[in-house]
Design a protein around this motif. Structure first.
Motif, PDB file in Angstrom:
ATOM      1  N   CYS A 155      -7.605   8.120   4.075  1.00  0.00           N
ATOM      2  CA  CYS A 155      -8.336   7.231   4.984  1.00  0.00           C
ATOM      3  C   CYS A 155      -9.373   8.027   5.741  1.00  0.00           C
ATOM      4  O   CYS A 155      -9.037   8.903   6.507  1.00  0.00           O
ATOM      5  N   SER A 167       2.294   1.784  -3.395  1.00  0.00           N
ATOM      6  CA  SER A 167       1.283   2.216  -4.355  1.00  0.00           C
ATOM      7  C   SER A 167       0.932   3.683  -4.201  1.00  0.00           C
ATOM      8  O   SER A 167       0.190   4.232  -5.013  1.00  0.00           O
ATOM      9  N   ALA A 169       0.827  -1.207   0.000  1.00  0.00           N
ATOM     10  CA  ALA A 169       0.000   0.000   0.000  1.00  0.00           C
ATOM     11  C   ALA A 169       0.857   1.251   0.000  1.00  0.00           C
ATOM     12  O   ALA A 169       0.546   2.242  -0.656  1.00  0.00           O
ATOM     13  N   VAL A 170       1.952   1.228   0.738  1.00  0.00           N
ATOM     14  CA  VAL A 170       2.866   2.371   0.769  1.00  0.00           C
ATOM     15  C   VAL A 170       3.504   2.565  -0.602  1.00  0.00           C
ATOM     16  O   VAL A 170       3.616   3.685  -1.112  1.00  0.00           O
ATOM     17  N   GLN A 204      -9.959  -1.762   6.207  1.00  0.00           N
ATOM     18  CA  GLN A 204      -9.241  -1.545   4.948  1.00  0.00           C
ATOM     19  C   GLN A 204      -8.563  -2.826   4.462  1.00  0.00           C
ATOM     20  O   GLN A 204      -8.339  -2.991   3.272  1.00  0.00           O
ATOM     21  N   ALA A 252      -0.578   3.761   5.284  1.00  0.00           N
ATOM     22  CA  ALA A 252      -1.635   3.676   4.277  1.00  0.00           C
ATOM     23  C   ALA A 252      -2.783   2.751   4.679  1.00  0.00           C
ATOM     24  O   ALA A 252      -3.906   2.964   4.270  1.00  0.00           O
ATOM     25  N   SER A 302       6.886   6.688   8.017  1.00  0.00           N
ATOM     26  CA  SER A 302       6.152   6.698   6.758  1.00  0.00           C
ATOM     27  C   SER A 302       4.683   6.371   7.004  1.00  0.00           C
ATOM     28  O   SER A 302       4.350   5.662   7.936  1.00  0.00           O
ATOM     29  N   ASP A 303       3.835   6.925   6.149  1.00  0.00           N
ATOM     30  CA  ASP A 303       2.407   6.683   6.251  1.00  0.00           C
ATOM     31  C   ASP A 303       2.120   5.221   5.949  1.00  0.00           C
ATOM     32  O   ASP A 303       2.416   4.745   4.867  1.00  0.00           O
ATOM     33  N   PRO A 326       0.165   7.193  -1.269  1.00  0.00           N
ATOM     34  CA  PRO A 326      -0.670   7.497  -0.112  1.00  0.00           C
ATOM     35  C   PRO A 326      -2.138   7.247  -0.409  1.00  0.00           C
ATOM     36  O   PRO A 326      -2.623   7.496  -1.508  1.00  0.00           O
ATOM     37  N   VAL A 327      -2.826   6.714   0.587  1.00  0.00           N
ATOM     38  CA  VAL A 327      -4.250   6.421   0.463  1.00  0.00           C
ATOM     39  C   VAL A 327      -5.004   7.258   1.485  1.00  0.00           C
ATOM     40  O   VAL A 327      -4.709   7.214   2.677  1.00  0.00           O
ATOM     41  N   TRP A 373      -4.857   1.441   7.900  1.00  0.00           N
ATOM     42  CA  TRP A 373      -5.027   1.768   9.310  1.00  0.00           C
ATOM     43  C   TRP A 373      -5.807   0.699  10.070  1.00  0.00           C
ATOM     44  O   TRP A 373      -5.678   0.578  11.279  1.00  0.00           O
TER      45      TRP A 373
END
Length: 423
Positions: free
Chosen positions: A111, A106, A103-104, A183, A141, A138-139, A108-109, A143
């Motif tokens: 949320c 790919s 996900a990272v 998610q 993505a 790092s985010d 930022p998503v 949660w």
């Protein structure tokens, strides 16, 4: 996301049958899957146990092949681990970490889902007013997550799987549990022979395995509807032969019909489709001369009379049409009753309650739409066709024209070719 070593294949109605039928249909489905995988060049081994078929393969194409086979409800690429809670929990953590890393990568998503603050939130993390955790690194993505456990023949419960694996993932990743709208979903099927971990359930075609039901003879015109009707009966397990009536010069769609047969053969799991052509010009001309307003209805009765004879040669158990109620003048309830009266064979209309847009969308999915979209209508259709035919009137006209004798003569002019691969 998953380091695949197996694909779990699920079926639906087969599981409801009594033991002998279920085992027979499972064998047919396995055979169909094996043929299609072999055709696609996918190295594999197939096994089955307690309501599942397993494709043992590391080829990522296997799940896509399986979900395009009649009888498959869904399939999942999975990783196999020993069926104990420790190994299952470790695999769940690895699956979650891989999913989060992907996900990272790919990007930022956004949320919008709120999460409960977990024990893994540190003083350097911040929490939004909605309760979402933002890592100081790092985010992540992803949660929130949920464990979706199932069990069969193992000495622990689904609840135990969920609690152990869920706690392990929560502690390792900092993600919070959200069972209602997560998610990330991690599915776990624990069985005696192994536990299977996966994150995706890919929908299949459903229906019944092709070959589990009797053969049908589908009338194919070159238009949009008839190949879709044939496909629908294939989805219900019926192999099909295709009968095209060559009505040139009134309509010329023999090439489109043959190309539709080639498309349908791609769905046939190694069963050749017999494509039969019969000229019908003489019959149409005689009908037009004596009963012009009833041309469509009487022409259809002639087709049914011919098809009944072809059915015997093909060992088919019924006829299939592309009728949709009320779509054109010849497909009113009154006309359908008149044209099929005393025919003596079962006639199936799998599209009868579908509207045109539904049929077109399905034709696109099947692959026949582009072949049939430009087919021109039959010029033998009268300017004012009969829409409320009387049964007695049509039967009398059929007898006057000797459509039974014409049908016998025309049926003898049939030509047949086999289309498709052979298992």
């Amino acid at each position: 996301m998953i380091s695949q070593d197996v694909v779990l294949v699920r079926y639906g109605e087969i599981a409801l049958k009594e033991s002998w039928t279920r085992q027979s249909w499972e064998r047919i489905l396995k055979s169909n899957i094996a043929f299609c995988l072999h055709k696609a060049g996918v190295d594999h081994r197939i096994s089955g146990n307690a309501g599942r078929i397993f494709i043992h393969s590391t080829d990522v194409r296997a799940v896509g092949v399986a979900t395009q086979i009649f009888g498959v409800v869904s399939a999942s690429s999975a990783r196999t681990v020993p069926p104990n809670l420790d190994d299952i929990s470790r695999a769940a953590v690895q699956t979650a970490e891989n999913a989060m890393a992907e996900a990272v990568r790919s990007g930022p998503v956004a949320c919008s889902k709120s999460v409960e603050r977990s024990d893994s939130v540190t003083s350097s993390d911040s929490v939004t007013s909605s309760g979402s955790v933002i890592s100081s690194g790092s985010d992540p993505a992803i949660w929130t997550f949920a464990i979706r456990p199932r069990r069969f023949g193992v000495p622990f419960s689904s609840g135990e799987i969920g609690r152990r694996a869920g706690e392990a993932v929560r502690l390792a990743t900092g993600a919070a549990v959200n069972l209602n709208d997560p998610q990330l979903e991690i599915f776990i099927e624990a069985r005696r022979e192994g536990a299977y971990i996966f994150t995706d359930v890919v929908p299949g075609l459903g229906g019944l395995p092709l070959g589990s039901q009797g053969r049908m003879l589908a009338l194919i015109s070159g238009g949009i509807d008839s190949p879709v009707a044939a496909w629908m009966m294939m989805r219900r397990g019926c192999p099909v032969s295709l009968l095209h009536f060559d009505s040139r010069p009134f309509a010329d769609s023999i090439d489109q019909s043959k190309r539709c047969a080639e498309v349908l053969a791609e769905w046939s799991c190694g069963r050749k489709i017999n494509f039969i052509t019969i000229p019908i010009k003489r019959g149409i001309e005689k009908i037009q001369m004596h009963h012009p307003r009833a041309t469509c209805i009487l022409c259809r009765r002639l087709m049914y009379r011919i098809a009944a004879q072809v059915m015997e040669r093909e060992r088919a158990l019924g006829l299939v049409t592309g009728y949709s109620l009320g779509q054109v003048a010849s497909q009113t309830a009154e006309n359908i009753l008149a044209e099929q009266a005393a025919i003596g064979v079962p006639v199936y209309h799998p599209l009868i309650a579908m509207d045109k847009l539904e049929i077109i969308n399905l034709a696109r999915k099947i692959g026949t739409y582009d072949v049939t979209a430009e087919t021109k209508p039959c010029t033998a259709v009268p300017s004012k066709p009969m829409t409320q035919a009387r049964r007695e009137e049509i039967l009398q006209a059929e007898e006057e024209l000797d459509l039974v004798g014409i049908a016998r003569s025309l049926a003898a002019e049939a030509t047949e070719i086999g289309i498709g691969d052979c298992a």
